[in-house]
Scaffold this motif. Structure first.
Motif, PDB file in Angstrom:
ATOM      1  N   SER A   9      -5.951 -21.577 -64.338  1.00  0.00           N
ATOM      2  CA  SER A   9      -6.145 -20.179 -63.963  1.00  0.00           C
ATOM      3  C   SER A   9      -7.374 -20.021 -63.090  1.00  0.00           C
ATOM      4  O   SER A   9      -8.431 -20.605 -63.366  1.00  0.00           O
ATOM      5  CB  SER A   9      -6.297 -19.335 -65.238  1.00  0.00           C
ATOM      6  OG  SER A   9      -6.738 -18.033 -64.922  1.00  0.00           O
ATOM      7  N   LYS A  10      -7.256 -19.228 -62.040  1.00  0.00           N
ATOM      8  CA  LYS A  10      -8.424 -18.923 -61.218  1.00  0.00           C
ATOM      9  C   LYS A  10      -9.426 -18.069 -61.991  1.00  0.00           C
ATOM     10  O   LYS A  10     -10.633 -18.124 -61.733  1.00  0.00           O
ATOM     11  CB  LYS A  10      -7.999 -18.169 -59.959  1.00  0.00           C
ATOM     12  CG  LYS A  10      -7.377 -19.030 -58.878  1.00  0.00           C
ATOM     13  CD  LYS A  10      -7.111 -18.194 -57.639  1.00  0.00           C
ATOM     14  CE  LYS A  10      -6.576 -19.018 -56.493  1.00  0.00           C
ATOM     15  NZ  LYS A  10      -6.331 -18.208 -55.288  1.00  0.00           N
ATOM     16  N   GLN A  11      -8.940 -17.290 -62.934  1.00  0.00           N
ATOM     17  CA  GLN A  11      -9.807 -16.377 -63.666  1.00  0.00           C
ATOM     18  C   GLN A  11     -10.718 -17.105 -64.637  1.00  0.00           C
ATOM     19  O   GLN A  11     -11.859 -16.703 -64.857  1.00  0.00           O
ATOM     20  CB  GLN A  11      -8.951 -15.362 -64.442  1.00  0.00           C
ATOM     21  CG  GLN A  11      -8.179 -14.401 -63.556  1.00  0.00           C
ATOM     22  CD  GLN A  11      -7.271 -13.495 -64.361  1.00  0.00           C
ATOM     23  OE1 GLN A  11      -6.634 -13.922 -65.315  1.00  0.00           O
ATOM     24  NE2 GLN A  11      -7.221 -12.228 -63.973  1.00  0.00           N
ATOM     25  N   TYR A  12     -10.222 -18.172 -65.248  1.00  0.00           N
ATOM     26  CA  TYR A  12     -10.963 -18.822 -66.326  1.00  0.00           C
ATOM     27  C   TYR A  12     -11.381 -20.251 -66.004  1.00  0.00           C
ATOM     28  O   TYR A  12     -11.913 -20.948 -66.859  1.00  0.00           O
ATOM     29  CB  TYR A  12     -10.117 -18.821 -67.606  1.00  0.00           C
ATOM     30  CG  TYR A  12      -9.711 -17.434 -68.039  1.00  0.00           C
ATOM     31  CD1 TYR A  12     -10.633 -16.577 -68.641  1.00  0.00           C
ATOM     32  CD2 TYR A  12      -8.419 -16.972 -67.831  1.00  0.00           C
ATOM     33  CE1 TYR A  12     -10.260 -15.292 -69.025  1.00  0.00           C
ATOM     34  CE2 TYR A  12      -8.048 -15.688 -68.216  1.00  0.00           C
ATOM     35  CZ  TYR A  12      -8.972 -14.862 -68.814  1.00  0.00           C
ATOM     36  OH  TYR A  12      -8.604 -13.587 -69.195  1.00  0.00           O
ATOM     37  N   SER A  13     -11.138 -20.709 -64.785  1.00  0.00           N
ATOM     38  CA  SER A  13     -11.445 -22.094 -64.440  1.00  0.00           C
ATOM     39  C   SER A  13     -12.315 -22.161 -63.196  1.00  0.00           C
ATOM     40  O   SER A  13     -12.224 -21.311 -62.311  1.00  0.00           O
ATOM     41  CB  SER A  13     -10.148 -22.880 -64.194  1.00  0.00           C
ATOM     42  OG  SER A  13      -9.296 -22.794 -65.303  1.00  0.00           O
ATOM     43  N   GLY A  14     -13.156 -23.197 -63.148  1.00  0.00           N
ATOM     44  CA  GLY A  14     -14.007 -23.420 -61.994  1.00  0.00           C
ATOM     45  C   GLY A  14     -13.654 -24.725 -61.306  1.00  0.00           C
ATOM     46  O   GLY A  14     -12.648 -25.373 -61.634  1.00  0.00           O
ATOM     47  N   VAL A  15     -14.492 -25.134 -60.362  1.00  0.00           N
ATOM     48  CA  VAL A  15     -14.228 -26.356 -59.606  1.00  0.00           C
ATOM     49  C   VAL A  15     -14.238 -27.574 -60.518  1.00  0.00           C
ATOM     50  O   VAL A  15     -13.436 -28.496 -60.350  1.00  0.00           O
ATOM     51  CB  VAL A  15     -15.259 -26.510 -58.469  1.00  0.00           C
ATOM     52  CG1 VAL A  15     -15.074 -27.855 -57.767  1.00  0.00           C
ATOM     53  CG2 VAL A  15     -15.109 -25.381 -57.461  1.00  0.00           C
TER      54      VAL A  15
END
Length: 216
Positions: free
Chosen positions: A104-110
């Motif tokens: 998820s873009k909302q809960y995950s980073g690089v």
């Protein structure tokens, strides 16, 4: 060195990802980027890539259809889906189409993406924690009760057994004389049945419920 293509219609996201990977994950190289599915398929014949990071909400083609075409025309490519809108229907459709991971873009980073890339390149599917929770909801909705032990086909049982022995997807495919894509499809079905997101959880479940035994 893992070579990736990033497909996302937000230029800032692609630029941020390229810069961050260069600084903190030099073992991952962005060899190409695209804003649409059309750009991706024009890029692929001329670009080295091991994996595609695919935003499922593209302006021209839905991610499910992109995934199906990638599986048909470029079966060797790994696919990690990314999205800011994660419904159970979308996740289930993407899994059925053949993705190797979903975050998820909302809960995950690089860093989460880097972990996902490493995982799927080692033959292990990767789903972020929030995605795993949705997968569990799908499983519960299908089963209607948590008291029922999941049932597996003979081929699924064989894949669980070989996973217990530490074989990766490519090794399982060679042993069973089937494609890696077929192995991954069976594993995704098992994950959906159990509401889990990793091979380790799959093996632990099978051991706990007597589906397989510890290696003697």
């Amino acid at each position: 060195m893992t070579k990736i293509i990033v497909v996302d219609d937000h230029n800032f996201f692609r630029m941020m990802l390229r810069t961050t990977l260069q600084l903190s994950h030099p073992d991952i190289c962005m060899t190409g980027e695209a804003a649409t599915a059309g750009e991706l398929f024009r890029l692929l014949p001329h670009t080295e890539a091991d994996l595609v990071v695919l935003d499922i909400n593209l302006p021209d083609v839905w991610g499910v259809d992109v995934t199906r075409r990638l599986r048909r025309d470029y079966p060797q490519l790994k696919i990690i889906a990314v999205s800011g809108e994660n419904t159970s229907e979308t996740i289930h459709s993407m899994i059925e189409a053949g993705i190797d991971g979903f975050i998820s873009k909302q809960y995950s980073g690089v860093n989460d993406l880097a972990d996902a890339i490493e995982s799927v390149m080692n033959g292990v599917e990767y789903f972020g924690r929030d995605i795993s929770a949705i997968l569990f909801d799908i499983y519960v909705a299908k089963k209607k009760t948590s008291a029922v032990t999941a049932e597996f086909t003979e081929r699924e049982r064989e894949i669980i057994l070989l996973s217990r022995d530490g074989l990766l997807c490519k090794e399982i495919a060679d042993r069973m004389n089937i494609s890696v894509f077929t192995v991954n499809s069976h594993k995704r079905n098992i994950f959906l049945k159990l509401g889990i997101s990793s091979t380790m959880e799959m093996v632990q479940y099978a051991l706990k419920h007597g589906i397989i035994r510890m290696r003697g």
